[in-house]
Design an enzyme around this catalytic site. Structure first.
Site, short mmCIF file in Angstrom:
data_model
loop_
_atom_site.label_atom_id
_atom_site.label_comp_id
_atom_site.label_asym_id
_atom_site.label_seq_id
_atom_site.Cartn_x
_atom_site.Cartn_y
_atom_site.Cartn_z
CE1 TYR A 1 -7.92 -0.12 2.11
CE2 TYR A 1 -9.78 0.39 3.54
CZ TYR A 1 -8.85 0.77 2.57
OH TYR A 1 -8.86 2.06 2.10
CE LYS B 1 -3.81 -2.32 6.55
NZ LYS B 1 -4.92 -1.84 7.33
P1 RFL Z 1 6.84 10.90 9.40
O1 RFL Z 1 5.43 11.33 9.25
O2 RFL Z 1 7.69 10.86 8.17
O3 RFL Z 1 7.50 11.86 10.48
C1 RFL Z 1 8.89 11.90 10.69
C2 RFL Z 1 9.26 13.28 11.17
O4 RFL Z 1 10.65 13.30 11.53
C3 RFL Z 1 11.23 14.52 11.07
N1 RFL Z 1 12.69 14.32 10.94
C4 RFL Z 1 13.60 14.75 11.86
N2 RFL Z 1 13.45 15.42 13.01
C5 RFL Z 1 14.58 15.69 13.73
N3 RFL Z 1 15.84 15.34 13.34
C6 RFL Z 1 16.02 14.67 12.18
N4 RFL Z 1 17.24 14.31 11.79
C7 RFL Z 1 14.87 14.33 11.40
N5 RFL Z 1 14.69 13.68 10.21
C8 RFL Z 1 13.37 13.68 9.95
C9 RFL Z 1 10.52 14.77 9.75
O5 RFL Z 1 10.58 16.14 9.36
C10 RFL Z 1 9.09 14.34 10.07
O6 RFL Z 1 8.27 15.38 10.54
O7 RFL Z 1 6.94 9.45 10.07
P2 RFL Z 1 5.95 8.67 11.11
O8 RFL Z 1 5.63 9.51 12.29
O9 RFL Z 1 6.57 7.35 11.28
O10 RFL Z 1 4.56 8.50 10.30
C11 RFL Z 1 4.45 7.68 9.17
C12 RFL Z 1 3.39 8.23 8.20
O11 RFL Z 1 3.67 9.59 7.95
C13 RFL Z 1 3.34 7.45 6.87
O12 RFL Z 1 3.52 6.07 7.09
C14 RFL Z 1 2.00 7.67 6.12
O13 RFL Z 1 1.89 8.99 5.64
C15 RFL Z 1 1.88 6.69 4.93
N6 RFL Z 1 0.65 6.88 4.13
C16 RFL Z 1 -0.56 6.37 4.55
N7 RFL Z 1 -0.66 5.73 5.73
C17 RFL Z 1 -1.88 5.29 6.17
O14 RFL Z 1 -1.94 4.67 7.24
N8 RFL Z 1 -3.05 5.52 5.48
C18 RFL Z 1 -3.04 6.18 4.28
O15 RFL Z 1 -4.09 6.42 3.70
C19 RFL Z 1 -1.76 6.59 3.76
N9 RFL Z 1 -1.68 7.25 2.59
C20 RFL Z 1 0.72 7.56 2.92
C21 RFL Z 1 -0.48 7.71 2.16
C22 RFL Z 1 1.92 8.08 2.44
C23 RFL Z 1 1.93 8.73 1.21
N10 RFL Z 1 3.17 9.23 0.76
C24 RFL Z 1 3.44 10.61 0.79
C25 RFL Z 1 4.25 8.31 0.59
C26 RFL Z 1 -0.46 8.39 0.94
C27 RFL Z 1 0.75 8.86 0.45
C28 RFL Z 1 0.74 9.54 -0.90
C1 PHB Z 2 -5.67 9.06 0.79
O1 PHB Z 2 -4.70 9.83 0.73
O2 PHB Z 2 -6.83 9.49 0.95
C2 PHB Z 2 -5.45 7.61 0.61
C3 PHB Z 2 -4.16 7.14 0.38
C4 PHB Z 2 -3.94 5.78 0.22
C5 PHB Z 2 -5.01 4.90 0.29
C6 PHB Z 2 -6.29 5.36 0.53
C7 PHB Z 2 -6.52 6.72 0.70
O3 PHB Z 2 -4.81 3.57 0.10
#
Ligand code: RFL
Ligand code: PHB
Length: 390
Positions: free
Chosen positions: A384, A296
């Site tokens: 989902y 999400k």
């Molecule tokens: P981001 O992507 O963290 O971007 C924030 C940006 O701000 C920069 N920053 C700064 N810039 C200037 N000055 C400062 N002081 C700053 N401090 C930080 C950072 O360098 C960065 O580039 O936040 P945003 O845009 O809110 O996006 C959120 C998403 O990235 C995050 O929620 C998702 O990746 C979560 N997530 C997933 N979400 C989904 O909807 N579907 C998925 O399948 C999904 N899988 C995941 C995920 C997150 C994961 N991790 C790594 C926790 C799977 C994983 C493993």
């Molecule tokens: C993915 O990274 O492909 C991913 C992460 C979290 C999910 C599903 C897919 O729940």
């Protein structure tokens, strides 16, 4: 330097907001601490809701996603040695798209650059002032030179470790948090897909997830100790763990290949229930975190931006402040829904140490229920795909 909207962070939230504002004739500047190469290569999310893909297409940045993303109409739940399918499309009429977050970022950066948008990479020392006035500003260093960006609004899209949230006085904030005692070990593998659809597996040894990136690159995760180190896991140990957790009694097995990346992430749920103060607004991970089990996080970031872009547009074109005033309340409804779903799915699928054998059997009973009852499957599927959102 002056602009209408100063945006901190070039993640999906910040770049999408800048792009949408540009389409409505509103100027913005995006400030990002990391380099362009770095943001375009960091592996994170993979699953996009139809709400998200619809918005990207509508905004003119969905062409590559349409060509290269994989549309999935269901996923599988593996438990007790068997696999059961949740048919998302039959249940809800909607599907999801598997298209990596860094590919979305590449498309957004390309669109900002093509439109001569102002994105500063590699900035440092970002600080915000004047949010309680009509003329806030952001100070930052770029190329060794200190700058001040004067703007009408500051939007904090700087993720969970950013500076924006701390600019809201603590007396005005109320935070909610739950830290899980486990993490995810993630790998990228050069191999053909194990299955056509994602597999979420619940096993006594712990959770596992088999996802995909392309016909030749697979993404897999398994529950681990968040303090463990990738060095403790040889490729053989990883494969035997994944086989133990995912392979089913009918002989279906995880496809092995060359592992070319390993990482460990912690898991937590978090909400800052104050998402705005004066002229500062928070969006995406800067305001809330979900464990990745429900896929999400990125979708919530996009949904915040949809609301905020509309509110800023109403401010600039009609002099209206009501949508801006209502931003936190509007966004929080969907955020709490997604928080609950992500928490529920995390507790349904993971090994919960310290719970009784009785509660562990309840997990299996609930999995039997969601895979046999139409009503229970529909509730899971709606959450989902994102149609249960308000
Ligand atoms: P981001 O992507 O963290 O971007 C924030 C940006 O701000 C920069 N920053 C700064 N810039 C200037 N000055 C400062 N002081 C700053 N401090 C930080 C950072 O360098 C960065 O580039 O936040 P945003 O845009 O809110 O996006 C959120 C998403 O990235 C995050 O929620 C998702 O990746 C979560 N997530 C997933 N979400 C989904 O909807 N579907 C998925 O399948 C999904 N899988 C995941 C995920 C997150 C994961 N991790 C790594 C926790 C799977 C994983 C493993
Ligand atoms: C993915 O990274 O492909 C991913 C992460 C979290 C999910 C599903 C897919 O729940």
């Amino acid at each position: 330097m002056h602009t209408q909207v100063g945006i901190i962070g070039a993640g999906p939230a910040g770049l999408l907001l800048s792009h949408l504002l540009h389409r409505h004739g509103i100027e913005s500047v995006v400030l990002e601490t990391r380099g362009r190469d770095q943001i375009e290569s960091t592996i994170r999310a993979g699953v996009l809701e139809q709400n998200t893909t619809d918005l990207l297409i509508e905004a003119g940045v969905g062409e590559r996603m349409k060509a290269e993303g994989a549309v999935h109409h269901g996923f599988e739940l593996a438990f007790e040695g068997k696999r059961r399918r949740i048919d998302l499309t039959a249940l809800t009429g909607h599907s999801i798209t598997v298209y990596a977050q860094h590919e979305v970022l590449k498309d957004l950066v390309a669109a900002r650059i093509a439109a001569n948008g102002s994105v500063f990479f590699n900035v440092s020392n970002t600080s915000i002032s004047g949010i309680e006035t009509d003329a806030p500003s952001i100070r930052f260093t770029h190329g060794g030179v200190e700058h001040t960006l004067h703007c009408d609004f500051v939007i904090g899209c700087d993720g969970s470790q950013g500076v924006s949230r701390a600019s809201i006085p603590s007396a005005r904030r109320r935070d909610y948090e739950c830290v899980f005692p486990f993490g995810w070990f993630g790998i990228l593998v050069e191999a053909p897909p194990t299955s056509d659809e994602l597999i979420y597996a619940r096993h006594e040894r712990g959770f596992a997830l088999v996802s995909t990136r392309s016909p030749s690159v697979q993404r897999m995760y398994f529950q681990c100790d968040p303090k463990d180190s990738t060095e403790n896991w040889s490729d053989d140990r990883i494969w035997s763990e994944l086989h133990a957790r995912v392979d089913s009694v009918d002989g279906a097995t995880v496809t092995e290949g060359r592992i070319f990346q390993k990482n460990i992430v912690g898991m937590r749920s978090y909400i800052s229930s104050t998402m705005q103060h004066g002229r500062l607004y928070l969006a995406g991970d800067a305001a809330h975190i979900v464990p990745p089990t429900g896929a999400k996080g990125l979708n919530l970031a996009v949904s915040d931006i949809r609301i905020l872009a509309k509110a800023l547009q109403a401010f600039y074109s009609e002099d209206r402040t009501d949508l801006l005033d209502a931003y936190t309340d509007t966004a929080l409804k969907r955020i709490w829904r997604a928080e609950h779903f992500s928490y529920w799915m995390t507790r349904l699928m993971h090994r919960l140490d310290g719970v009784s054998a009785f509660e562990q059997r309840l997990q299996v009973a609930e999995l039997e229920h969601v895979t046999t009852s139409h009503a229970a499957a529909l509730a899971m599927a709606e959450n989902y795909v994102g149609t249960s959102a308000v």
